[in-house]
Design a protein around this motif. Structure first.
Motif, mmCIF file in Angstrom:
data_model
loop_
_atom_site.group_PDB
_atom_site.id
_atom_site.type_symbol
_atom_site.label_atom_id
_atom_site.label_comp_id
_atom_site.label_asym_id
_atom_site.label_seq_id
_atom_site.Cartn_x
_atom_site.Cartn_y
_atom_site.Cartn_z
ATOM 1 N N VAL A 93 0.834 -1.204 0.000
ATOM 2 C CA VAL A 93 0.000 0.000 0.000
ATOM 3 C C VAL A 93 0.867 1.253 0.000
ATOM 4 C CG1 VAL A 93 -1.675 1.334 1.331
ATOM 5 C CG2 VAL A 93 -1.964 -1.134 1.085
ATOM 6 N N PHE A 94 1.905 1.260 0.829
ATOM 7 C CA PHE A 94 2.803 2.414 0.880
ATOM 8 C C PHE A 94 3.444 2.661 -0.480
ATOM 9 C CE2 PHE A 94 7.262 3.789 1.239
ATOM 10 C CZ PHE A 94 7.077 5.056 1.776
ATOM 11 N N GLU A 95 3.940 1.614 -1.109
ATOM 12 C CA GLU A 95 4.601 1.767 -2.403
ATOM 13 C C GLU A 95 3.625 2.264 -3.468
ATOM 14 O OE1 GLU A 95 7.727 1.634 -3.101
ATOM 15 O OE2 GLU A 95 8.329 1.015 -1.068
ATOM 16 N N GLU A 96 2.421 1.711 -3.494
ATOM 17 C CA GLU A 96 1.447 2.107 -4.510
ATOM 18 C C GLU A 96 0.932 3.523 -4.259
ATOM 19 O OE1 GLU A 96 0.626 0.335 -7.344
ATOM 20 O OE2 GLU A 96 2.388 -0.764 -6.610
ATOM 21 N N LEU A 97 0.751 3.882 -2.995
ATOM 22 C CA LEU A 97 0.275 5.219 -2.672
ATOM 23 C C LEU A 97 1.319 6.274 -3.027
ATOM 24 C CD1 LEU A 97 -1.710 7.222 -1.444
ATOM 25 C CD2 LEU A 97 -0.843 6.602 0.832
ATOM 26 N N THR A 98 2.563 6.050 -2.648
ATOM 27 C CA THR A 98 3.599 7.039 -2.955
ATOM 28 C C THR A 98 3.852 7.116 -4.467
ATOM 29 O OG1 THR A 98 5.302 5.358 -2.445
ATOM 30 C CG2 THR A 98 4.728 6.924 -0.707
ATOM 31 N N LYS A 99 3.678 5.994 -5.157
ATOM 32 C CA LYS A 99 3.809 6.002 -6.613
ATOM 33 C C LYS A 99 2.705 6.864 -7.233
ATOM 34 C CE LYS A 99 4.507 2.035 -8.489
ATOM 35 N NZ LYS A 99 4.233 0.665 -9.035
ATOM 36 N N THR A 100 1.493 6.731 -6.722
ATOM 37 C CA THR A 100 0.366 7.521 -7.220
ATOM 38 C C THR A 100 0.580 9.002 -6.950
ATOM 39 O OG1 THR A 100 -1.187 5.682 -6.949
ATOM 40 C CG2 THR A 100 -2.127 7.897 -7.022
ATOM 41 N N ILE A 101 1.073 9.331 -5.768
ATOM 42 C CA ILE A 101 1.364 10.727 -5.448
ATOM 43 C C ILE A 101 2.408 11.282 -6.401
ATOM 44 C CG2 ILE A 101 2.328 12.282 -3.689
ATOM 45 C CD1 ILE A 101 1.118 10.380 -1.575
ATOM 46 N N ALA A 102 3.435 10.495 -6.684
ATOM 47 C CA ALA A 102 4.493 10.936 -7.598
ATOM 48 C C ALA A 102 3.945 11.195 -8.999
ATOM 49 C CB ALA A 102 5.604 9.891 -7.651
ATOM 50 N N GLU A 103 2.997 10.373 -9.427
ATOM 51 C CA GLU A 103 2.459 10.501 -10.778
ATOM 52 C C GLU A 103 1.398 11.589 -10.890
ATOM 53 O OE1 GLU A 103 0.981 6.609 -11.606
ATOM 54 O OE2 GLU A 103 2.969 5.752 -11.985
ATOM 55 N N LYS A 104 0.524 11.687 -9.892
ATOM 56 C CA LYS A 104 -0.624 12.589 -9.973
ATOM 57 C C LYS A 104 -0.403 13.916 -9.253
ATOM 58 C CE LYS A 104 -2.920 9.472 -12.241
ATOM 59 N NZ LYS A 104 -3.213 9.653 -13.681
ATOM 60 N N TYR A 105 0.314 13.891 -8.150
ATOM 61 C CA TYR A 105 0.564 15.103 -7.381
ATOM 62 C C TYR A 105 2.052 15.217 -7.051
ATOM 63 C CZ TYR A 105 -4.479 14.409 -6.549
ATOM 64 O OH TYR A 105 -5.835 14.195 -6.687
ATOM 65 N N PRO A 106 2.905 15.284 -8.070
ATOM 66 C CA PRO A 106 4.353 15.251 -7.834
ATOM 67 C C PRO A 106 4.850 16.333 -6.888
ATOM 68 C CG PRO A 106 3.843 16.003 -10.059
ATOM 69 C CD PRO A 106 2.577 15.454 -9.499
ATOM 70 N N LYS A 107 4.155 17.448 -6.845
ATOM 71 C CA LYS A 107 4.549 18.544 -5.954
ATOM 72 C C LYS A 107 4.586 18.093 -4.507
ATOM 73 C CE LYS A 107 2.965 23.175 -4.560
ATOM 74 N NZ LYS A 107 1.940 24.220 -4.811
ATOM 75 N N TYR A 108 3.735 17.106 -4.162
ATOM 76 C CA TYR A 108 3.626 16.676 -2.774
ATOM 77 C C TYR A 108 4.283 15.329 -2.502
ATOM 78 C CZ TYR A 108 0.319 20.528 -2.529
ATOM 79 O OH TYR A 108 -0.264 21.770 -2.585
ATOM 80 N N HIS A 109 5.022 14.826 -3.464
ATOM 81 C CA HIS A 109 5.781 13.616 -3.192
ATOM 82 C C HIS A 109 6.935 13.958 -2.256
ATOM 83 C CE1 HIS A 109 8.575 10.232 -3.929
ATOM 84 N NE2 HIS A 109 7.450 9.538 -4.059
ATOM 85 N N HIS A 110 7.230 13.062 -1.342
ATOM 86 C CA HIS A 110 8.222 13.374 -0.308
ATOM 87 C C HIS A 110 9.592 13.719 -0.878
ATOM 88 C CE1 HIS A 110 10.034 9.307 -0.633
ATOM 89 N NE2 HIS A 110 8.796 8.896 -0.820
ATOM 90 N N ASP A 111 9.962 13.139 -2.018
ATOM 91 C CA ASP A 111 11.264 13.438 -2.603
ATOM 92 C C ASP A 111 11.337 14.852 -3.179
ATOM 93 O OD1 ASP A 111 12.441 11.023 -1.988
ATOM 94 O OD2 ASP A 111 11.937 10.082 -3.901
ATOM 95 N N ASN A 112 10.181 15.453 -3.427
ATOM 96 C CA ASN A 112 10.151 16.782 -4.037
ATOM 97 C C ASN A 112 9.897 17.899 -3.029
ATOM 98 O OD1 ASN A 112 10.535 15.593 -6.562
ATOM 99 N ND2 ASN A 112 8.338 15.296 -6.853
ATOM 100 N N LEU A 113 9.818 17.560 -1.758
ATOM 101 C CA LEU A 113 9.587 18.553 -0.713
ATOM 102 C C LEU A 113 10.881 18.843 0.039
ATOM 103 C CD1 LEU A 113 6.237 17.188 0.780
ATOM 104 C CD2 LEU A 113 6.500 19.210 -0.666
ATOM 105 N N GLN A 114 11.021 20.089 0.448
ATOM 106 C CA GLN A 114 12.165 20.489 1.250
ATOM 107 C C GLN A 114 11.800 20.407 2.736
ATOM 108 O OE1 GLN A 114 15.181 21.287 -0.174
ATOM 109 N NE2 GLN A 114 14.161 20.701 -2.090
#
Length: 260
Positions: free
Chosen positions: A211-232
């Motif tokens: 679930v964690f992997e699929e959820l973070t993947k979805t965030i990266a694809e649909k809401y990349p601004k809020y993916h953890h790797d893209n936040l400071q």
């Protein structure tokens, strides 16, 4: 000067969400990767269905007026269906049309300007209920005192997972298809779902990892601004703090005087 309030991710769901802070649960994993970037607010309510969560959501999600005083919820993750899909006469059962209506209402409550809780800063993600392993769940039910009958059905839960996807498509909200991911991972064999489930309904560590992997993947694809790797980090890392900053020098000076 107002205090800074960190933005947040809100997880809204039933016992599967509530259990997300178990060891290596998906909420715990999210809290780890979003540490110092966004807070993870777990609003999982064991046993709840979409009927029962609506009045609760009205109390836990700020109105437009209140939102200026609380953390901004940037991501709202909605995960219901496991209890809605209970077989009648189980009190948790919610008819399929009303389940879809309730999910749409939750989305409307944060995305419509006509809603008292309209939050233009909030992005929504839906999760489908996972498949139920009736072989495991029947053992759990039989072990109760007094023993209880089987109140979940594999095919019924599948229809609720499909319904969640239909709501997401209709409202333009991304959906994490947990049902299909687990089913395919189990080789499409119901008994093999024990790979992801502790008792036929609730998730184990491996299930939460998916679930964690699929959820973070979805965030990266649909809401990349809020993916953890893209936040400071909200506040600078310690190694970026300059020792010659005026306030730092003043603190050091006062500390030196106190220690002497």
């Amino acid at each position: 000067m107002a205090a800074y309030v960190q933005d947040a991710i809100m997880l809204l769901g039933d016992s599967i969400t509530q259990g997300g802070y178990e060891f290596n649960g998906f909420a715990a994993r999210l809290a780890h990767v979003y540490n110092r970037k966004m807070d993870v607010i777990n609003r999982g309510y064991s046993g709840y269905n979409t009927d029962w969560i609506l009045p609760v959501f009205e109390q836990i999600f700020a109105t437009q007026h209140e939102q200026q005083h609380v953390p901004k919820v940037r991501l709202l993750v909605i995960w219901f269906g496991a209890n809605d899909a209970a077989v009648p006469p189980k009190e948790q059962h919610v008819p399929l049309p009303r389940y879809k209506e309730n999910l749409a209402t939750l989305i409307w409550m944060v995305s419509s300007p006509d809603s008292p809780r309209y939050s233009p800063d909030t992005r929504v993600v839906l999760l489908t209920p996972p498949p139920v392993n009736t072989l495991q769940w029947s053992v759990r039910q039989a072990s109760k005192d007094p023993p209880q009958s089987l109140d979940r059905d594999f095919e019924v839960t599948r229809t609720y997972a499909e319904a969640a996807k239909e709501v997401g498509a209709a409202d333009g909200v991304p959906v994490v298809d947990v049902w299909t991911k687990f089913w395919e991972g189990a080789g499409k064999v119901e008994a093999e779902l024990k790979k992801y489930l502790t008792d036929g309904l609730h998730l184990n560590e491996e299930g939460y990892a998916v679930v964690f992997e699929e959820l973070t993947k979805t965030i990266a694809e649909k809401y990349p601004k809020y993916h953890h790797d893209n936040l400071q980090f909200v506040f600078a890392p310690f190694d970026q703090i300059c020792a010659d900053l005026p306030h730092y020098k003043e603190i050091t000076k006062k500390r030196s005087a106190f220690e002497s």
